[in-house]
Scaffold this motif. Structure first.
Motif, PDB file in Angstrom:
ATOM      1  N   GLN A  52      23.339  26.818   1.312  1.00 13.66           N
ATOM      2  CA  GLN A  52      24.081  27.042   0.070  1.00 13.66           C
ATOM      3  C   GLN A  52      23.559  28.254  -0.690  1.00 13.66           C
ATOM      4  O   GLN A  52      24.337  28.949  -1.347  1.00 13.66           O
ATOM      5  N   GLU A  53      22.284  28.530  -0.605  1.00 12.61           N
ATOM      6  CA  GLU A  53      21.727  29.710  -1.265  1.00 12.61           C
ATOM      7  C   GLU A  53      22.387  30.981  -0.747  1.00 12.61           C
ATOM      8  O   GLU A  53      22.607  31.929  -1.489  1.00 12.61           O
ATOM      9  N   HIS A  54      22.721  31.005   0.545  1.00 11.50           N
ATOM     10  CA  HIS A  54      23.341  32.179   1.152  1.00 11.50           C
ATOM     11  C   HIS A  54      24.858  32.159   0.987  1.00 11.50           C
ATOM     12  O   HIS A  54      25.470  33.204   0.829  1.00 11.50           O
ATOM     13  N   ASN A  90      26.466  31.149  -1.520  1.00 10.04           N
ATOM     14  CA  ASN A  90      26.795  31.585  -2.870  1.00 10.04           C
ATOM     15  C   ASN A  90      26.886  33.099  -2.995  1.00 10.04           C
ATOM     16  O   ASN A  90      27.410  33.599  -3.982  1.00 10.04           O
ATOM     17  N   ASN A  91      26.385  33.826  -1.996  1.00 10.10           N
ATOM     18  CA  ASN A  91      26.405  35.288  -2.040  1.00 10.10           C
ATOM     19  C   ASN A  91      27.669  35.894  -1.461  1.00 10.10           C
ATOM     20  O   ASN A  91      27.832  37.114  -1.500  1.00 10.10           O
ATOM     21  N   ASN A 120      17.126  33.052   8.449  1.00 15.67           N
ATOM     22  CA  ASN A 120      17.239  34.111   7.447  1.00 15.67           C
ATOM     23  C   ASN A 120      17.878  35.367   8.026  1.00 15.67           C
ATOM     24  O   ASN A 120      18.730  35.996   7.395  1.00 15.67           O
ATOM     25  N   GLU A 125      29.788  19.475  -2.902  1.00 10.97           N
ATOM     26  CA  GLU A 125      29.674  20.671  -3.747  1.00 10.97           C
ATOM     27  C   GLU A 125      30.321  21.877  -3.070  1.00 10.97           C
ATOM     28  O   GLU A 125      31.040  22.652  -3.701  1.00 10.97           O
ATOM     29  N   PRO A 131      21.756  22.356   2.172  1.00  9.17           N
ATOM     30  CA  PRO A 131      21.190  22.827   0.897  1.00  9.17           C
ATOM     31  C   PRO A 131      20.528  24.206   1.026  1.00  9.17           C
ATOM     32  O   PRO A 131      20.664  25.045   0.131  1.00  9.17           O
ATOM     33  N   TRP A 132      19.845  24.463   2.132  1.00  5.11           N
ATOM     34  CA  TRP A 132      19.264  25.794   2.362  1.00  5.11           C
ATOM     35  C   TRP A 132      20.387  26.824   2.496  1.00  5.11           C
ATOM     36  O   TRP A 132      20.325  27.905   1.909  1.00  5.11           O
ATOM     37  N   LYS A 185      21.565  36.866   6.876  1.00  7.74           N
ATOM     38  CA  LYS A 185      21.755  38.248   6.399  1.00  7.74           C
ATOM     39  C   LYS A 185      22.819  38.961   7.215  1.00  7.74           C
ATOM     40  O   LYS A 185      23.654  39.683   6.673  1.00  7.74           O
TER      41      LYS A 185
END
Length: 178
Positions: free
Chosen positions: A111-113, A115-116, A87, A143, A108-109, A91
């Motif tokens: 990808q959440e970041h 996308n930002n 994390n 993806e 997959p984890w 950041k």
């Protein structure tokens, strides 16, 4: 941003990847696919892009971090390890750019970041890890690939197992050819 000198075939490979946009670099191990991919990143950095992604097996994450520092002026963020470290690194990468290095299992984890930010290019090292298009990690990789203009699939074993597996890799970047 590139601090290494490329061999002629490496320079060709990097330029080919930039012109074709989505490619498979499949050659013998040890010929410099990593530095070719880093050359793609540094060229894109010189044209104003700032965020890049490497997806690889856990065994080579440290190699990508080391090679990025050794051959480029780009920073490297390790999106692997304990959750709090990932994390923090994510950041920092989102804020400062550079090369984020994660694993197929953690994609997959990540990808959440991803996308930002606007990721300019991704490299999928040891691409034979996604030879089965129905596996979870393959679906996550597809993806990400679909969302990017520049993608490099790297493999040192391009035809070692079967032609069908290589066709599966081609299908990620050129579905019209698979």
């Amino acid at each position: 941003y590139l601090t290494a000198s490329l061999r002629t075939y490496q320079s060709f490979g990097a330029r080919f990847a930039l012109v074709q946009e989505k490619v498979v670099i499949g050659d013998e191990m040890g010929l410099g696919k990593t530095v070719e991919a880093l050359a793609v990143f540094t060229h894109l950095r010189a044209t104003g892009h700032s965020h890049f992604l490497v997806v690889c097996p856990a065994a080579v994450v440290s190699n990508w971090i080391r090679e990025t520092s050794k051959h480029t002026k780009l920073s490297a963020a390790r999106l692997h390890g304990p959750l709090w470290e990932r994390n923090y690194a994510a950041k920092s990468w989102i804020r400062s750019g550079g090369v984020a290095v994660t694993t197929y299992d953690l994609l997959p984890w990540a990808q959440e970041h991803i996308n930002n930010v606007e990721v300019a290019s991704a490299v999928f090292d040891e691409a034979h890890y996604i030879k089965n298009p129905n596996a979870k990690r393959s679906l996550a990789a597809a993806e990400v690939m679909d969302s990017l203009k520049y993608v490099v699939l790297m493999t040192g074993t391009p035809l070692e197992n079967s032609v069908q597996e290589f066709r599966n890799l081609i299908g990620y970047i050129r579905s019209d050819l698979s």
